[in-house]
Design an enzyme around this catalytic site. Structure first.
Site, PDB file in Angstrom:
ATOM      1  N   CYS A  93      42.103  45.944  33.396  1.00 53.18           N
ATOM      2  CA  CYS A  93      41.182  44.547  34.365  1.00 53.18           C
ATOM      3  C   CYS A  93      42.228  44.372  35.288  1.00 53.18           C
ATOM      4  O   CYS A  93      43.211  44.894  36.772  1.00 53.18           O
ATOM      5  CB  CYS A  93      40.180  43.378  33.640  1.00 53.18           C
ATOM      6  SG  CYS A  93      39.345  43.046  35.317  1.00 53.18           S
ATOM      7  N   HIS A 194      35.924  44.662  29.237  1.00 50.61           N
ATOM      8  CA  HIS A 194      37.176  44.166  28.833  1.00 50.61           C
ATOM      9  C   HIS A 194      35.478  44.065  27.972  1.00 50.61           C
ATOM     10  O   HIS A 194      34.538  44.218  27.531  1.00 50.61           O
ATOM     11  CB  HIS A 194      37.221  42.845  29.300  1.00 50.61           C
ATOM     12  CG  HIS A 194      36.806  42.399  29.867  1.00 50.61           C
ATOM     13  ND1 HIS A 194      36.345  42.166  29.902  1.00 50.61           N
ATOM     14  CD2 HIS A 194      37.509  43.119  31.783  1.00 50.61           C
ATOM     15  CE1 HIS A 194      35.693  41.476  31.490  1.00 50.61           C
ATOM     16  NE2 HIS A 194      36.298  42.159  32.132  1.00 50.61           N
TER      17      HIS A 194
END
Ligand code: GLN
Length: 251
Positions: A93, A194
Protein backbone atom coordinates in the site's frame (compact mmCIF):
# COMPACT_ATOMS: atom_id res chain seq x y z
CA UNK A 1 20.23 -20.31 8.89
CA UNK A 2 19.65 -16.70 9.81
CA UNK A 3 17.44 -14.67 7.47
CA UNK A 4 18.12 -10.95 7.84
CA UNK A 5 15.05 -8.77 7.44
CA UNK A 6 15.05 -4.98 7.21
CA UNK A 7 11.69 -3.55 8.30
CA UNK A 8 11.49 -0.01 6.98
CA UNK A 9 9.83 2.72 9.05
CA UNK A 10 7.91 0.34 11.36
CA UNK A 11 6.67 3.20 13.56
CA UNK A 12 5.33 5.19 10.58
CA UNK A 13 4.10 2.60 8.07
CA UNK A 14 2.21 0.08 10.15
CA UNK A 15 -1.52 0.36 9.54
CA UNK A 16 -3.85 -2.54 8.73
CA UNK A 17 -1.81 -4.95 10.86
CA UNK A 18 0.98 -5.06 8.30
CA UNK A 19 3.22 -6.23 11.14
CA UNK A 20 1.27 -9.50 10.86
CA UNK A 21 3.20 -10.14 7.66
CA UNK A 22 6.46 -10.13 9.63
CA UNK A 23 4.90 -12.52 12.16
CA UNK A 24 4.05 -14.92 9.32
CA UNK A 25 7.61 -14.75 7.95
CA UNK A 26 8.97 -15.45 11.44
CA UNK A 27 6.72 -18.48 12.05
CA UNK A 28 7.15 -20.02 8.63
CA UNK A 29 10.93 -19.55 8.71
CA UNK A 30 11.11 -21.12 12.18
CA UNK A 31 9.08 -24.12 10.99
CA UNK A 32 11.90 -24.74 8.48
CA UNK A 33 14.63 -24.30 11.11
CA UNK A 34 15.56 -20.75 10.09
CA UNK A 35 15.77 -17.75 12.38
CA UNK A 36 14.42 -14.40 11.21
CA UNK A 37 16.39 -11.40 12.51
CA UNK A 38 14.35 -8.26 12.04
CA UNK A 39 16.14 -4.91 12.07
CA UNK A 40 14.03 -1.77 12.21
CA UNK A 41 15.29 0.64 9.53
CA UNK A 42 13.93 4.07 10.26
CA UNK A 43 14.78 7.68 9.47
CA UNK A 44 18.54 8.01 9.02
CA UNK A 45 19.31 4.37 9.92
CA UNK A 46 22.23 3.30 7.71
CA UNK A 47 21.28 0.65 5.14
CA UNK A 48 23.67 -1.23 2.85
CA UNK A 49 22.36 -2.95 -0.29
CA UNK A 50 23.58 -6.43 0.72
CA UNK A 51 22.83 -6.21 4.43
CA UNK A 52 19.38 -7.84 4.33
CA UNK A 53 17.90 -10.88 2.61
CA UNK A 54 14.40 -9.44 2.71
CA UNK A 55 13.15 -5.87 2.96
CA UNK A 56 9.65 -5.03 4.14
CA UNK A 57 7.76 -1.74 3.79
CA UNK A 58 4.21 -1.51 5.16
CA UNK A 59 1.25 0.79 4.57
CA UNK A 60 0.57 4.25 5.94
CA UNK A 61 -1.60 7.29 5.45
CA UNK A 62 -0.56 10.31 3.38
CA UNK A 63 0.60 12.10 6.55
CA UNK A 64 3.00 9.35 7.58
CA UNK A 65 4.07 8.85 3.99
CA UNK A 66 5.10 12.52 3.81
CA UNK A 67 7.22 12.08 6.95
CA UNK A 68 9.33 9.26 5.54
CA UNK A 69 9.24 9.99 1.79
CA UNK A 70 12.43 12.13 1.62
CA UNK A 71 14.38 9.50 3.57
CA UNK A 72 13.08 6.67 1.37
CA UNK A 73 13.66 8.60 -1.86
CA UNK A 74 17.26 9.20 -0.78
CA UNK A 75 17.64 5.42 -0.47
CA UNK A 76 16.59 4.85 -4.10
CA UNK A 77 20.04 3.68 -5.26
CA UNK A 78 20.37 1.41 -2.24
CA UNK A 79 16.93 -0.15 -2.72
CA UNK A 80 17.53 -0.77 -6.41
CA UNK A 81 21.00 -2.21 -5.74
CA UNK A 82 19.57 -4.49 -3.05
CA UNK A 83 16.97 -5.91 -5.44
CA UNK A 84 19.46 -6.15 -8.31
CA UNK A 85 21.64 -8.12 -5.89
CA UNK A 86 18.83 -10.62 -5.38
CA UNK A 87 17.30 -9.47 -2.10
CA UNK A 88 13.57 -10.15 -1.70
CA UNK A 89 11.25 -7.25 -0.95
CA UNK A 90 7.58 -6.93 -0.01
CA UNK A 91 5.93 -3.51 -0.03
CA UNK A 92 2.30 -2.91 0.88
CA UNK A 93 0.00 0.00 0.00
CA UNK A 94 1.66 3.27 1.12
CA UNK A 95 5.09 1.61 0.92
CA UNK A 96 4.27 0.24 -2.53
CA UNK A 97 3.29 3.72 -3.72
CA UNK A 98 6.51 5.33 -2.48
CA UNK A 99 8.74 2.70 -4.05
CA UNK A 100 7.54 3.93 -7.45
CA UNK A 101 8.57 7.25 -8.98
CA UNK A 102 6.25 9.19 -6.75
CA UNK A 103 2.82 9.99 -5.35
CA UNK A 104 0.72 13.05 -6.07
CA UNK A 105 -1.73 13.76 -3.24
CA UNK A 106 -5.18 15.36 -3.44
CA UNK A 107 -3.66 18.73 -2.56
CA UNK A 108 -1.34 18.51 -5.56
CA UNK A 109 1.76 17.86 -3.46
CA UNK A 110 4.34 15.54 -4.99
CA UNK A 111 6.14 12.96 -2.88
CA UNK A 112 9.23 11.76 -4.68
CA UNK A 113 9.57 7.97 -4.55
CA UNK A 114 12.53 5.59 -4.49
CA UNK A 115 12.16 4.66 -8.18
CA UNK A 116 12.33 0.90 -7.69
CA UNK A 117 8.97 0.07 -9.27
CA UNK A 118 8.14 1.49 -12.72
CA UNK A 119 4.95 3.31 -11.78
CA UNK A 120 3.42 6.58 -10.61
CA UNK A 121 0.49 7.17 -8.29
CA UNK A 122 -2.12 9.90 -8.33
CA UNK A 123 -4.66 10.30 -5.50
CA UNK A 124 -8.27 10.18 -6.70
CA UNK A 125 -11.44 11.65 -5.16
CA UNK A 126 -12.84 8.36 -3.95
CA UNK A 127 -11.25 5.60 -1.93
CA UNK A 128 -11.08 2.09 -3.29
CA UNK A 129 -12.04 -0.15 -0.38
CA UNK A 130 -12.95 -3.80 -0.01
CA UNK A 131 -11.93 -7.42 -0.41
CA UNK A 132 -9.85 -8.26 -3.45
CA UNK A 133 -9.20 -11.47 -5.32
CA UNK A 134 -6.35 -11.80 -7.80
CA UNK A 135 -5.05 -14.44 -10.14
CA UNK A 136 -1.29 -14.35 -9.84
CA UNK A 137 0.73 -13.33 -12.89
CA UNK A 138 3.99 -14.17 -11.11
CA UNK A 139 6.07 -16.50 -13.29
CA UNK A 140 6.59 -18.84 -10.33
CA UNK A 141 2.86 -19.24 -9.62
CA UNK A 142 0.73 -18.36 -12.65
CA UNK A 143 -3.01 -18.42 -11.92
CA UNK A 144 -2.72 -19.04 -8.17
CA UNK A 145 -5.18 -16.93 -6.25
CA UNK A 146 -4.22 -14.12 -3.87
CA UNK A 147 -6.87 -12.79 -1.48
CA UNK A 148 -6.61 -9.55 0.47
CA UNK A 149 -8.18 -6.24 1.37
CA UNK A 150 -7.55 -2.84 -0.22
CA UNK A 151 -8.12 0.69 1.06
CA UNK A 152 -6.48 3.42 -0.99
CA UNK A 153 -7.20 6.68 -2.73
CA UNK A 154 -4.08 6.45 -4.87
CA UNK A 155 -4.40 5.20 -8.45
CA UNK A 156 -1.18 3.52 -9.48
CA UNK A 157 -0.39 3.42 -13.18
CA UNK A 158 2.27 0.96 -14.31
CA UNK A 159 4.63 1.89 -17.11
CA UNK A 160 4.13 -0.03 -20.36
CA UNK A 161 5.75 -3.44 -20.05
CA UNK A 162 5.87 -3.35 -16.24
CA UNK A 163 4.97 -6.67 -14.61
CA UNK A 164 1.97 -6.74 -12.28
CA UNK A 165 1.55 -9.21 -9.41
CA UNK A 166 -1.88 -10.35 -10.53
CA UNK A 167 -4.98 -9.95 -12.64
CA UNK A 168 -7.97 -8.56 -10.74
CA UNK A 169 -10.81 -11.09 -10.41
CA UNK A 170 -12.76 -8.93 -7.95
CA UNK A 171 -11.96 -5.49 -6.52
CA UNK A 172 -10.16 -2.44 -7.88
CA UNK A 173 -6.45 -3.24 -7.95
CA UNK A 174 -3.85 -0.70 -9.03
CA UNK A 175 -6.22 1.93 -10.41
CA UNK A 176 -9.68 0.41 -10.81
CA UNK A 177 -9.30 0.47 -14.60
CA UNK A 178 -6.33 -1.57 -15.83
CA UNK A 179 -7.51 -4.90 -14.44
CA UNK A 180 -4.12 -5.46 -12.82
CA UNK A 181 -2.79 -5.26 -9.30
CA UNK A 182 0.67 -4.74 -7.87
CA UNK A 183 4.08 -4.64 -9.50
CA UNK A 184 7.00 -7.05 -9.57
CA UNK A 185 10.64 -6.29 -10.25
CA UNK A 186 13.13 -9.12 -9.73
CA UNK A 187 12.39 -10.50 -6.27
CA UNK A 188 10.52 -7.33 -5.24
CA UNK A 189 6.73 -7.52 -4.90
CA UNK A 190 4.60 -4.41 -4.33
CA UNK A 191 0.87 -4.64 -3.72
CA UNK A 192 -2.14 -2.80 -2.30
CA UNK A 193 -3.29 -5.94 -0.53
CA UNK A 194 -3.20 -6.03 3.22
CA UNK A 195 -5.40 -7.46 5.88
CA UNK A 196 -2.52 -8.45 6.53
CA UNK A 197 -1.67 -10.18 3.27
CA UNK A 198 0.45 -13.20 4.15
CA UNK A 199 -1.66 -15.13 6.71
CA UNK A 200 -4.23 -15.88 4.00
CA UNK A 201 -1.74 -16.41 1.19
CA UNK A 202 0.89 -18.70 2.72
CA UNK A 203 2.32 -19.76 -0.65
CA UNK A 204 3.24 -16.13 -1.33
CA UNK A 205 4.97 -15.91 2.06
CA UNK A 206 6.93 -19.05 1.19
CA UNK A 207 7.87 -17.74 -2.27
CA UNK A 208 9.29 -14.57 -0.70
CA UNK A 209 11.07 -16.61 2.00
CA UNK A 210 12.57 -18.92 -0.63
CA UNK A 211 13.96 -15.83 -2.40
CA UNK A 212 15.36 -14.55 0.90
CA UNK A 213 17.02 -17.92 1.58
CA UNK A 214 18.49 -17.88 -1.95
CA UNK A 215 19.91 -14.43 -1.27
CA UNK A 216 21.38 -15.61 2.03
CA UNK A 217 23.02 -18.71 0.50
CA UNK A 218 23.90 -17.23 -2.89
CA UNK A 219 22.16 -20.21 -4.55
CA UNK A 220 19.02 -20.60 -6.65
CA UNK A 221 15.61 -20.41 -4.96
CA UNK A 222 14.30 -23.79 -3.85
CA UNK A 223 10.74 -24.54 -2.76
CA UNK A 224 10.45 -24.75 1.02
CA UNK A 225 9.10 -27.89 2.69
CA UNK A 226 5.29 -27.77 2.77
CA UNK A 227 3.51 -26.96 6.03
CA UNK A 228 0.02 -27.98 7.13
CA UNK A 229 -1.94 -24.91 6.06
CA UNK A 230 -5.57 -25.88 6.71
CA UNK A 231 -6.34 -22.76 8.74
CA UNK A 232 -4.57 -20.52 6.25
CA UNK A 233 -6.44 -22.12 3.36
CA UNK A 234 -9.74 -21.66 5.22
CA UNK A 235 -8.93 -17.97 5.79
CA UNK A 236 -8.07 -17.65 2.11
CA UNK A 237 -11.37 -19.26 1.09
CA UNK A 238 -13.41 -16.91 3.30
CA UNK A 239 -11.64 -13.80 1.97
CA UNK A 240 -11.87 -15.04 -1.63
CA UNK A 241 -15.62 -15.68 -1.27
CA UNK A 242 -16.16 -12.21 0.20
CA UNK A 243 -14.26 -10.67 -2.69
CA UNK A 244 -16.24 -12.72 -5.26
CA UNK A 245 -19.48 -11.48 -3.71
CA UNK A 246 -18.44 -7.98 -4.82
CA UNK A 247 -18.66 -9.28 -8.37
CA UNK A 248 -16.20 -9.30 -11.22
CA UNK A 249 -15.98 -5.55 -11.48
CA UNK A 250 -15.21 -2.86 -8.93
CA UNK A 251 -17.88 -2.58 -6.24
N1 GLN B 1 -1.69 7.34 0.21
C1 GLN B 1 -2.41 6.16 0.38
C2 GLN B 1 -3.77 6.15 -0.29
O1 GLN B 1 -3.79 6.00 -1.46
C3 GLN B 1 -2.38 5.47 1.63
C4 GLN B 1 -2.64 4.07 1.38
C5 GLN B 1 -2.50 3.25 2.58
O2 GLN B 1 -1.40 2.76 2.88
N2 GLN B 1 -3.60 3.09 3.26
O3 GLN B 1 -4.81 6.26 0.33
Amino acid sequence: MIIRVGHLYPEYLNIYADRGNIAVFTRRAAARGHELRVDPVTLDTPLEPGSHDLLYVGGGQDREQAMIAPDLAARGDTMRAAVEGGAALLAVCGGYQLLGRGYRGRDGSWLEGAGLFPHETLAGETRMIGDVLLESTLDEAPGRTIAGFENHAGRTVLDPGAKPVGRVVAGYGNDGASGFEGCRVGRAVGTYLHGPLLPRNPWLADLLLSWAVAHATGGDPEALAPLPDELEEAAHAVAAARARSRGGKPA
